[in-house]
Design a protein around this motif. Structure first.
Motif, PDB file in Angstrom:
ATOM      1  N   ASP A 269       0.787  -1.232   0.000  1.00  0.00           N
ATOM      2  CA  ASP A 269       0.000   0.000   0.000  1.00  0.00           C
ATOM      3  C   ASP A 269       0.820   1.283   0.000  1.00  0.00           C
ATOM      4  O   ASP A 269       0.266   2.350   0.242  1.00  0.00           O
ATOM      5  N   ARG A 270       2.109   1.194  -0.247  1.00  0.00           N
ATOM      6  CA  ARG A 270       2.856   2.442  -0.463  1.00  0.00           C
ATOM      7  C   ARG A 270       2.775   2.748  -1.966  1.00  0.00           C
ATOM      8  O   ARG A 270       3.572   2.259  -2.754  1.00  0.00           O
ATOM      9  N   ASN A 271       1.767   3.513  -2.325  1.00  0.00           N
ATOM     10  CA  ASN A 271       1.547   3.790  -3.742  1.00  0.00           C
ATOM     11  C   ASN A 271       2.253   5.064  -4.141  1.00  0.00           C
ATOM     12  O   ASN A 271       2.334   6.006  -3.377  1.00  0.00           O
ATOM     13  N   MET A 272       2.784   5.082  -5.327  1.00  0.00           N
ATOM     14  CA  MET A 272       3.393   6.294  -5.856  1.00  0.00           C
ATOM     15  C   MET A 272       2.613   6.651  -7.129  1.00  0.00           C
ATOM     16  O   MET A 272       1.405   6.589  -7.139  1.00  0.00           O
ATOM     17  N   SER A 273       3.347   6.993  -8.169  1.00  0.00           N
ATOM     18  CA  SER A 273       2.651   7.248  -9.423  1.00  0.00           C
ATOM     19  C   SER A 273       1.965   5.962  -9.906  1.00  0.00           C
ATOM     20  O   SER A 273       0.881   5.992 -10.478  1.00  0.00           O
ATOM     21  N   GLY A 274       2.555   4.845  -9.636  1.00  0.00           N
ATOM     22  CA  GLY A 274       1.940   3.551  -9.923  1.00  0.00           C
ATOM     23  C   GLY A 274       1.602   2.826  -8.614  1.00  0.00           C
ATOM     24  O   GLY A 274       2.064   3.211  -7.543  1.00  0.00           O
ATOM     25  N   PRO A 275       0.798   1.751  -8.712  1.00  0.00           N
ATOM     26  CA  PRO A 275       0.397   1.005  -7.515  1.00  0.00           C
ATOM     27  C   PRO A 275       1.561   0.235  -6.888  1.00  0.00           C
ATOM     28  O   PRO A 275       2.493  -0.147  -7.590  1.00  0.00           O
ATOM     29  N   SER A 276       1.493   0.024  -5.577  1.00  0.00           N
ATOM     30  CA  SER A 276       2.462  -0.864  -4.921  1.00  0.00           C
ATOM     31  C   SER A 276       2.404  -2.240  -5.582  1.00  0.00           C
ATOM     32  O   SER A 276       1.334  -2.718  -5.936  1.00  0.00           O
ATOM     33  N   LEU A 277       3.561  -2.868  -5.733  1.00  0.00           N
ATOM     34  CA  LEU A 277       3.585  -4.211  -6.334  1.00  0.00           C
ATOM     35  C   LEU A 277       3.640  -5.317  -5.275  1.00  0.00           C
ATOM     36  O   LEU A 277       3.737  -6.491  -5.612  1.00  0.00           O
ATOM     37  N   ALA A 278       3.572  -4.952  -4.000  1.00  0.00           N
ATOM     38  CA  ALA A 278       3.605  -5.982  -2.944  1.00  0.00           C
ATOM     39  C   ALA A 278       2.435  -6.949  -3.132  1.00  0.00           C
ATOM     40  O   ALA A 278       1.319  -6.527  -3.416  1.00  0.00           O
ATOM     41  N   GLY A 279       2.710  -8.234  -2.977  1.00  0.00           N
ATOM     42  CA  GLY A 279       1.653  -9.233  -3.099  1.00  0.00           C
ATOM     43  C   GLY A 279       1.106  -9.380  -4.507  1.00  0.00           C
ATOM     44  O   GLY A 279      -0.051  -9.754  -4.712  1.00  0.00           O
ATOM     45  N   LEU A 280       1.951  -9.083  -5.498  1.00  0.00           N
ATOM     46  CA  LEU A 280       1.470  -9.011  -6.889  1.00  0.00           C
ATOM     47  C   LEU A 280       0.984 -10.354  -7.442  1.00  0.00           C
ATOM     48  O   LEU A 280      -0.057 -10.426  -8.097  1.00  0.00           O
ATOM     49  N   TRP A 281       1.722 -11.437  -7.174  1.00  0.00           N
ATOM     50  CA  TRP A 281       1.336 -12.727  -7.772  1.00  0.00           C
ATOM     51  C   TRP A 281      -0.036 -13.141  -7.239  1.00  0.00           C
ATOM     52  O   TRP A 281      -0.265 -13.134  -6.029  1.00  0.00           O
ATOM     53  N   GLY A 282      -0.944 -13.456  -8.164  1.00  0.00           N
ATOM     54  CA  GLY A 282      -2.291 -13.869  -7.777  1.00  0.00           C
ATOM     55  C   GLY A 282      -3.267 -12.714  -7.646  1.00  0.00           C
ATOM     56  O   GLY A 282      -4.470 -12.924  -7.488  1.00  0.00           O
ATOM     57  N   ARG A 283      -2.774 -11.490  -7.709  1.00  0.00           N
ATOM     58  CA  ARG A 283      -3.652 -10.332  -7.615  1.00  0.00           C
ATOM     59  C   ARG A 283      -4.409 -10.164  -8.932  1.00  0.00           C
ATOM     60  O   ARG A 283      -3.880 -10.462  -9.987  1.00  0.00           O
ATOM     61  N   THR A 284      -5.639  -9.667  -8.886  1.00  0.00           N
ATOM     62  CA  THR A 284      -6.362  -9.321 -10.114  1.00  0.00           C
ATOM     63  C   THR A 284      -5.927  -7.926 -10.535  1.00  0.00           C
ATOM     64  O   THR A 284      -5.815  -7.031  -9.698  1.00  0.00           O
ATOM     65  N   ALA A 285      -5.686  -7.740 -11.817  1.00  0.00           N
ATOM     66  CA  ALA A 285      -5.174  -6.459 -12.308  1.00  0.00           C
ATOM     67  C   ALA A 285      -6.153  -5.322 -12.005  1.00  0.00           C
ATOM     68  O   ALA A 285      -7.370  -5.489 -12.116  1.00  0.00           O
ATOM     69  N   GLY A 286      -5.599  -4.216 -11.614  1.00  0.00           N
ATOM     70  CA  GLY A 286      -6.417  -3.015 -11.457  1.00  0.00           C
ATOM     71  C   GLY A 286      -7.316  -3.007 -10.234  1.00  0.00           C
ATOM     72  O   GLY A 286      -8.265  -2.229 -10.175  1.00  0.00           O
ATOM     73  N   ARG A 287      -7.035  -3.843  -9.254  1.00  0.00           N
ATOM     74  CA  ARG A 287      -7.975  -3.964  -8.135  1.00  0.00           C
ATOM     75  C   ARG A 287      -7.371  -3.635  -6.777  1.00  0.00           C
ATOM     76  O   ARG A 287      -8.031  -3.833  -5.766  1.00  0.00           O
ATOM     77  N   LEU A 288      -6.142  -3.157  -6.726  1.00  0.00           N
ATOM     78  CA  LEU A 288      -5.562  -2.853  -5.410  1.00  0.00           C
ATOM     79  C   LEU A 288      -6.392  -1.738  -4.768  1.00  0.00           C
ATOM     80  O   LEU A 288      -6.436  -0.620  -5.283  1.00  0.00           O
ATOM     81  N   PRO A 289      -7.070  -2.025  -3.632  1.00  0.00           N
ATOM     82  CA  PRO A 289      -8.033  -1.047  -3.099  1.00  0.00           C
ATOM     83  C   PRO A 289      -7.404   0.295  -2.727  1.00  0.00           C
ATOM     84  O   PRO A 289      -8.070   1.323  -2.826  1.00  0.00           O
ATOM     85  N   SER A 290      -6.149   0.305  -2.323  1.00  0.00           N
ATOM     86  CA  SER A 290      -5.561   1.568  -1.864  1.00  0.00           C
ATOM     87  C   SER A 290      -5.095   2.459  -3.009  1.00  0.00           C
ATOM     88  O   SER A 290      -4.677   3.590  -2.787  1.00  0.00           O
ATOM     89  N   PHE A 291      -5.155   1.984  -4.247  1.00  0.00           N
ATOM     90  CA  PHE A 291      -4.668   2.782  -5.373  1.00  0.00           C
ATOM     91  C   PHE A 291      -5.855   3.375  -6.142  1.00  0.00           C
ATOM     92  O   PHE A 291      -6.721   2.636  -6.618  1.00  0.00           O
ATOM     93  N   ASP A 292      -5.875   4.697  -6.283  1.00  0.00           N
ATOM     94  CA  ASP A 292      -7.063   5.383  -6.820  1.00  0.00           C
ATOM     95  C   ASP A 292      -6.989   5.698  -8.307  1.00  0.00           C
ATOM     96  O   ASP A 292      -7.886   6.355  -8.823  1.00  0.00           O
ATOM     97  N   ARG A 293      -5.927   5.334  -8.996  1.00  0.00           N
ATOM     98  CA  ARG A 293      -5.760   5.858 -10.354  1.00  0.00           C
ATOM     99  C   ARG A 293      -5.668   4.784 -11.441  1.00  0.00           C
ATOM    100  O   ARG A 293      -5.096   5.018 -12.489  1.00  0.00           O
ATOM    101  N   PHE A 294      -6.235   3.601 -11.201  1.00  0.00           N
ATOM    102  CA  PHE A 294      -6.208   2.592 -12.269  1.00  0.00           C
ATOM    103  C   PHE A 294      -7.035   3.059 -13.463  1.00  0.00           C
ATOM    104  O   PHE A 294      -8.087   3.680 -13.296  1.00  0.00           O
ATOM    105  N   SER A 295      -6.569   2.717 -14.659  1.00  0.00           N
ATOM    106  CA  SER A 295      -7.343   3.022 -15.861  1.00  0.00           C
ATOM    107  C   SER A 295      -8.536   2.068 -15.940  1.00  0.00           C
ATOM    108  O   SER A 295      -8.505   0.953 -15.402  1.00  0.00           O
ATOM    109  N   GLU A 296      -9.567   2.526 -16.639  1.00  0.00           N
ATOM    110  CA  GLU A 296     -10.713   1.646 -16.882  1.00  0.00           C
ATOM    111  C   GLU A 296     -10.258   0.397 -17.625  1.00  0.00           C
ATOM    112  O   GLU A 296     -10.730  -0.701 -17.373  1.00  0.00           O
ATOM    113  N   ALA A 297      -9.285   0.595 -18.530  1.00  0.00           N
ATOM    114  CA  ALA A 297      -8.818  -0.540 -19.340  1.00  0.00           C
ATOM    115  C   ALA A 297      -8.211  -1.635 -18.467  1.00  0.00           C
ATOM    116  O   ALA A 297      -8.517  -2.820 -18.640  1.00  0.00           O
ATOM    117  N   LEU A 298      -7.371  -1.247 -17.511  1.00  0.00           N
ATOM    118  CA  LEU A 298      -6.740  -2.277 -16.672  1.00  0.00           C
ATOM    119  C   LEU A 298      -7.775  -2.911 -15.742  1.00  0.00           C
ATOM    120  O   LEU A 298      -7.786  -4.125 -15.535  1.00  0.00           O
TER     121      LEU A 298
END
Ligand code: HEC
Length: 232
Positions: A44-73
């Motif tokens: 949850d330390r997000n910068m211009s892009g989302p934190s990559l912690a716990g990335l494997w198995g995550r669904t793209a574009g769904r990290l709750p603490s990151f507010d700037r995902f594109s609709e496409a992702l």
């Protein structure tokens, strides 16, 4: 001389599987520098892009603490794993047209393999970024990109006062110095995260290579104009 030493090391690394893996990880850690300005590896330390912690198995574009995902992702339905990440790193625009990651991709298979090996370790839940090389450089870049904690900056970065006169800002810091900036070279920003400054204590952070540009970073937008006195 230097080159031949490097070739000997490369040959030794390639000849032993265990070392080859260490070599990949070390290279991957180094190559993560291409990602670190935008991505941290801390949860949850997000910068211009989302934190990559716990990335494997995550669904793209769904990290709750990151507010700037594109609709496409968000709509892509991708689950991040070895294969999908390899495709994303190769050419993000091809995999998810209209995504908003400003990155062209890495065409070199070996570079991607090293990065994947490194990321897989470093993004595991609870992982400390792996200490790879073992030497003095080992783990130096670990932890991903980090912005300085603006609550604990030196006096030369603590803003005491800002004035604006014609086309010039003058910024006085706690070390007693006042620096003048052409108004288009001083950016006024906010950082509301835990690394941001304390309320009422903005920080001066130099920006760019020329030394004539800087950011003043405030805790909240409402503080900005209040902090600037129009005075010549
Ligand atoms: C200039 C900033 C920037 C750089 C450099 C960058 N990224 Fe990104 N990354 C982003 C942004 C912004 C997003 C969100 C994109 C979107 O929503 O379309 C993103 C999204 C991602 C995602 C999807 C995360 C999720 O939760 O779905 C992954 C994985 C990723 N980046 C990996 C990388 C890797 C690996 C590198 C280096 C090879 C890299 N990025 C380089 C900004 C960057």
């Amino acid at each position: 001389m230097k080159n031949s030493a490097r070739m000997v090391i490369a040959a030794a690394v390639l000849s032993t599987p265990a070392l080859a893996q260490t070599g990949d990880l070390a290279r991957g850690e180094r190559d993560f520098r291409a990602c670190a300005p935008c991505h941290s590896l801390e949860p949850d330390r997000n910068m211009s892009g989302p934190s990559l912690a716990g990335l494997w198995g995550r669904t793209a574009g769904r990290l709750p603490s990151f507010d700037r995902f594109s609709e496409a992702l968000k709509a892509s339905g991708i689950i991040w794993d070895d294969r999908s990440l390899d495709a994303w790193m190769t050419d993000p625009d091809r995999m998810v047209p209209d995504n908003e990651m400003p990155f062209n991709g890495i065409k070199d298979d070996r570079v991607r393999a090293g990065l994947l090996a490194y990321l897989k370790e470093a993004t595991k839940p609870g992982a400390q970024p792996p200490q790879t090389a073992g030497g003095p450089m080992g783990g130096m870049m670990g932890g991903g990109g980090r912005v300085p904690d603006l609550k604990a900056v030196e006096p030369s970065m603590q803003v005491q006062a800002i004035t604006h006169c014609r086309d010039t800002y003058r910024v006085t810091t706690s070390d007693g110095k006042t620096r003048a900036f052409w108004e288009r070279n001083l950016r006024l920003k906010t950082d509301s995260s835990k690394d941001g400054p304390r309320s009422g204590a903005p920080a001066l952070v130099s920006a760019g290579m020329m030394g004539d540009r800087a950011d003043v970073i405030f805790a909240a937008p409402a503080e900005i104009s209040k902090a600037i006195e129009g005075r010549c």
